[in-house]
Design a protein around this motif. Structure first.
Motif, PDB file in Angstrom:
ATOM      1  N   LEU A  96      -4.384 -16.548 -10.686  1.00  0.00           N
ATOM      2  CA  LEU A  96      -3.050 -16.038 -10.337  1.00  0.00           C
ATOM      3  C   LEU A  96      -3.102 -14.564  -9.977  1.00  0.00           C
ATOM      4  O   LEU A  96      -2.392 -14.104  -9.086  1.00  0.00           O
ATOM      5  CB  LEU A  96      -2.071 -16.260 -11.507  1.00  0.00           C
ATOM      6  N   GLU A  97      -3.968 -13.821 -10.671  1.00  0.00           N
ATOM      7  CA  GLU A  97      -4.131 -12.399 -10.366  1.00  0.00           C
ATOM      8  C   GLU A  97      -4.511 -12.224  -8.894  1.00  0.00           C
ATOM      9  O   GLU A  97      -3.949 -11.395  -8.189  1.00  0.00           O
ATOM     10  CB  GLU A  97      -5.210 -11.789 -11.264  1.00  0.00           C
ATOM     11  N   GLY A  98      -5.470 -12.995  -8.454  1.00  0.00           N
ATOM     12  CA  GLY A  98      -5.904 -12.887  -7.058  1.00  0.00           C
ATOM     13  C   GLY A  98      -4.817 -13.332  -6.087  1.00  0.00           C
ATOM     14  O   GLY A  98      -4.568 -12.678  -5.065  1.00  0.00           O
ATOM     15  N   GLN A  99      -4.154 -14.426  -6.416  1.00  0.00           N
ATOM     16  CA  GLN A  99      -3.171 -14.985  -5.495  1.00  0.00           C
ATOM     17  C   GLN A  99      -1.904 -14.129  -5.384  1.00  0.00           C
ATOM     18  O   GLN A  99      -1.208 -14.174  -4.364  1.00  0.00           O
ATOM     19  CB  GLN A  99      -2.844 -16.433  -5.891  1.00  0.00           C
ATOM     20  N   LYS A 100      -1.632 -13.317  -6.403  1.00  0.00           N
ATOM     21  CA  LYS A 100      -0.436 -12.461  -6.340  1.00  0.00           C
ATOM     22  C   LYS A 100      -0.548 -11.423  -5.217  1.00  0.00           C
ATOM     23  O   LYS A 100       0.457 -10.878  -4.770  1.00  0.00           O
ATOM     24  CB  LYS A 100      -0.209 -11.758  -7.681  1.00  0.00           C
ATOM     25  N   THR A 101      -1.771 -11.156  -4.747  1.00  0.00           N
ATOM     26  CA  THR A 101      -1.963 -10.123  -3.724  1.00  0.00           C
ATOM     27  C   THR A 101      -1.308 -10.494  -2.389  1.00  0.00           C
ATOM     28  O   THR A 101      -1.019  -9.613  -1.579  1.00  0.00           O
ATOM     29  CB  THR A 101      -3.455  -9.840  -3.465  1.00  0.00           C
ATOM     30  N   ALA A 102      -1.054 -11.781  -2.180  1.00  0.00           N
ATOM     31  CA  ALA A 102      -0.376 -12.186  -0.940  1.00  0.00           C
ATOM     32  C   ALA A 102       1.038 -11.606  -0.913  1.00  0.00           C
ATOM     33  O   ALA A 102       1.550 -11.229   0.149  1.00  0.00           O
ATOM     34  CB  ALA A 102      -0.339 -13.703  -0.833  1.00  0.00           C
ATOM     35  N   ALA A 103       1.665 -11.509  -2.090  1.00  0.00           N
ATOM     36  CA  ALA A 103       3.006 -10.908  -2.161  1.00  0.00           C
ATOM     37  C   ALA A 103       2.943  -9.431  -1.769  1.00  0.00           C
ATOM     38  O   ALA A 103       3.817  -8.931  -1.055  1.00  0.00           O
ATOM     39  CB  ALA A 103       3.581 -11.065  -3.577  1.00  0.00           C
ATOM     40  N   PHE A 104       1.898  -8.737  -2.201  1.00  0.00           N
ATOM     41  CA  PHE A 104       1.745  -7.318  -1.823  1.00  0.00           C
ATOM     42  C   PHE A 104       1.642  -7.190  -0.300  1.00  0.00           C
ATOM     43  O   PHE A 104       2.255  -6.322   0.314  1.00  0.00           O
ATOM     44  CB  PHE A 104       0.480  -6.705  -2.450  1.00  0.00           C
ATOM     45  N   GLU A 105       0.831  -8.070   0.294  1.00  0.00           N
ATOM     46  CA  GLU A 105       0.625  -7.987   1.748  1.00  0.00           C
ATOM     47  C   GLU A 105       1.936  -8.210   2.507  1.00  0.00           C
ATOM     48  O   GLU A 105       2.228  -7.509   3.481  1.00  0.00           O
ATOM     49  CB  GLU A 105      -0.417  -9.022   2.192  1.00  0.00           C
ATOM     50  N   VAL A 106       2.703  -9.198   2.052  1.00  0.00           N
ATOM     51  CA  VAL A 106       3.980  -9.503   2.721  1.00  0.00           C
ATOM     52  C   VAL A 106       4.889  -8.276   2.678  1.00  0.00           C
ATOM     53  O   VAL A 106       5.468  -7.872   3.698  1.00  0.00           O
ATOM     54  CB  VAL A 106       4.662 -10.719   2.044  1.00  0.00           C
ATOM     55  N   LEU A 107       4.999  -7.646   1.516  1.00  0.00           N
ATOM     56  CA  LEU A 107       5.905  -6.496   1.390  1.00  0.00           C
ATOM     57  C   LEU A 107       5.358  -5.273   2.124  1.00  0.00           C
ATOM     58  O   LEU A 107       6.124  -4.500   2.692  1.00  0.00           O
ATOM     59  CB  LEU A 107       6.155  -6.172  -0.083  1.00  0.00           C
ATOM     60  N   ASP A 108       4.038  -5.119   2.126  1.00  0.00           N
ATOM     61  CA  ASP A 108       3.450  -3.995   2.868  1.00  0.00           C
ATOM     62  C   ASP A 108       3.813  -4.081   4.345  1.00  0.00           C
ATOM     63  O   ASP A 108       4.039  -3.086   5.007  1.00  0.00           O
ATOM     64  CB  ASP A 108       1.906  -3.998   2.737  1.00  0.00           C
ATOM     65  N   GLU A 109       3.884  -5.313   4.858  1.00  0.00           N
ATOM     66  CA  GLU A 109       4.171  -5.463   6.286  1.00  0.00           C
ATOM     67  C   GLU A 109       5.655  -5.472   6.612  1.00  0.00           C
ATOM     68  O   GLU A 109       6.084  -4.934   7.617  1.00  0.00           O
ATOM     69  CB  GLU A 109       3.532  -6.750   6.826  1.00  0.00           C
ATOM     70  N   LEU A 110       6.446  -6.128   5.767  1.00  0.00           N
ATOM     71  CA  LEU A 110       7.857  -6.307   6.115  1.00  0.00           C
ATOM     72  C   LEU A 110       8.800  -5.393   5.339  1.00  0.00           C
ATOM     73  O   LEU A 110       9.986  -5.318   5.652  1.00  0.00           O
ATOM     74  CB  LEU A 110       8.269  -7.774   5.894  1.00  0.00           C
ATOM     75  N   GLY A 111       8.292  -4.736   4.326  1.00  0.00           N
ATOM     76  CA  GLY A 111       9.141  -3.854   3.535  1.00  0.00           C
ATOM     77  C   GLY A 111       9.979  -4.620   2.534  1.00  0.00           C
ATOM     78  O   GLY A 111       9.867  -4.430   1.333  1.00  0.00           O
ATOM     79  N   GLU A 112      10.792  -5.539   3.050  1.00  0.00           N
ATOM     80  CA  GLU A 112      11.688  -6.276   2.167  1.00  0.00           C
ATOM     81  C   GLU A 112      11.904  -7.676   2.734  1.00  0.00           C
ATOM     82  O   GLU A 112      11.987  -7.832   3.954  1.00  0.00           O
ATOM     83  CB  GLU A 112      13.038  -5.553   2.131  1.00  0.00           C
ATOM     84  N   ILE A 113      11.976  -8.671   1.861  1.00  0.00           N
ATOM     85  CA  ILE A 113      12.359 -10.011   2.316  1.00  0.00           C
ATOM     86  C   ILE A 113      13.397 -10.569   1.340  1.00  0.00           C
ATOM     87  O   ILE A 113      13.488 -10.128   0.198  1.00  0.00           O
ATOM     88  CB  ILE A 113      11.145 -10.972   2.415  1.00  0.00           C
TER      89      ILE A 113
END
Ligand code: F0G
Length: 336
Positions: free
Chosen positions: A157-174
């Motif tokens: 889960l630690e590794g998979q949570k990084t996808a959330a970081f990437e999404v926010l880094d690119e879109l700012g907010e969803i």
């Protein structure tokens, strides 16, 4: 760059720890104009099939296998509907460890089976389903010094949570994240990632109608769906997933196999994005149940379409046979 190196400050790994990596993560996040039009909101697709073994599992596997090496493990094991098996086999090979994967007999997609085998894992076909395989493998890992790399392992889960970081880094907010749910590790991981950076988009989880224990509130003894990756009747991360849904004012809902395949077709023929059927549950769910108040939604496409060529061929158009003559070819190309 390896995912652990990129996010070391937010992962439980020190600078001296061994890292087993195939440079996973940093996957494309692409706009989906046709899905957006149908859904009436701005939709983005997170293409997790672009990971080294073709699914999001690699994000978690780099962490689980690196930790196994750190702890001196010689072997890793998992139960799997296919993608975890492929990923575990690849990372075990990379680390020089022995890998064993337990899969439901006859119920995993061809590409995944080929991957597990070519990476040299011992592939065991259990005459039962994923849920029974996980039950047995947990017992085996308790009794032997073998690292269990299913998502019951917190490092996954630690590794998979990084996808959330990437999404926010690119879109700012969803506003919302639409995601297929099987064993419920990934929805749990995204929610963890979002929370760690102070975000709280609605978590919209989707299960296949024939394998929807979280929707019914009770385990499903004989789960069935065309989306073999999420053919799971008793998710290990049940409580955590419900926590994510309640905490984010989201929902877990069901989609039919027909809706999954229709969304899969829209993605492949309409957006040029080939994902596996389970992945299309995220888009199918958004289209069936609507975006609610959300205006910007990310749909997670968890695995590549090439994982499951048989289902693709069963549900796509036919090839056009042709004699080796110009007229025949002209007719074959131009006639509809
Ligand atoms: N999509 C794909 C393509 C998957 O392979 C899986 C799970 C999921 C979605 C659901 O993720 O289990 O974290 O809720 N596949 C596991 C496996 C079970 O064994 O490969 P989840």
């Amino acid at each position: 760059m390896s995912l652990i190196e990129r996010y070391r400050d937010r992962l439980p790994f020190g600078p001296e720890d061994p890292v087993v990596t195939l440079h996973e993560g940093s996957t494309p996040l692409v706009p989906a104009p046709r899905v957006s039009e149908r859904a009436g909101v701005e939709v983005w697709l997170k293409l997790e099939g672009a990971n080294p073994t073709g699914s999001f599992k690699d994000r978690g596997m780099t962490c689980a296998v690196s930790a196994a090496v750190r702890e001196g493990a010689r072997a890793v094991i998992c139960a799997s509907t296919g993608n975890t098996a492929a990923s575990a086999a690849a990372y075990a090979a990379r680390a020089g460890l022995t890998g064993a994967v337990i899969v439901p007999e006859g119920k995993i997609a061809t590409g995944k089976l080929a991957q597990a085998l070519v990476h040299g894992a011992r592939v065991i076909a259990l005459r039962s389903n994923f849920d029974r395989a996980l039950e047995l493998v947990r017992e085996l890992a308790d009794r032997h010094p073998i690292a269990l790399v299913n998502s019951v392992n917190a490092l996954r889960l630690e590794g998979q949570k990084t996808a959330a970081f990437e999404v926010l880094d690119e879109l700012g907010e969803i506003d919302a994240l639409a995601i297929p749910v099987g064993n419920a590790g990934n929805v749990t991981a995204y929610w963890k990632g979002f929370q760690e950076v102070g975000a709280a988009p609605r978590m919209l989880g989707f299960q296949a109608e024939g394998a929807a224990p979280l929707v019914h509130g009770a385990p499903v003894e004989h789960p069935e769906t065309v989306a073999s990756a999420i053919r799971i009747g008793n998710p290990a991360r049940w409580e955590e997933a419900m926590g994510a849904v309640v905490g984010s004012s989201g929902a877990i809902r069901a989609v039919s196999d027909g809706e999954i395949l229709a969304a899969w077709r829209l993605l492949s023929a309409g957006e040029g994005v080939f994902c596996e059927p389970a992945s299309a549950a995220s888009v199918a769910g958004l289209l069936r149940h609507g975006p609610g108040e959300a205006r910007r939604v990310v749909c997670v496409l968890t695995g590549h379409g090439l994982k499951d060529p048989q289902t693709a061929l069963d549900h796509a158009g036919a090839v056009v046979p042709c004699a080796p003559e110009f007229d025949a070819l002209e007719a074959a190309v131009l006639e509809s």
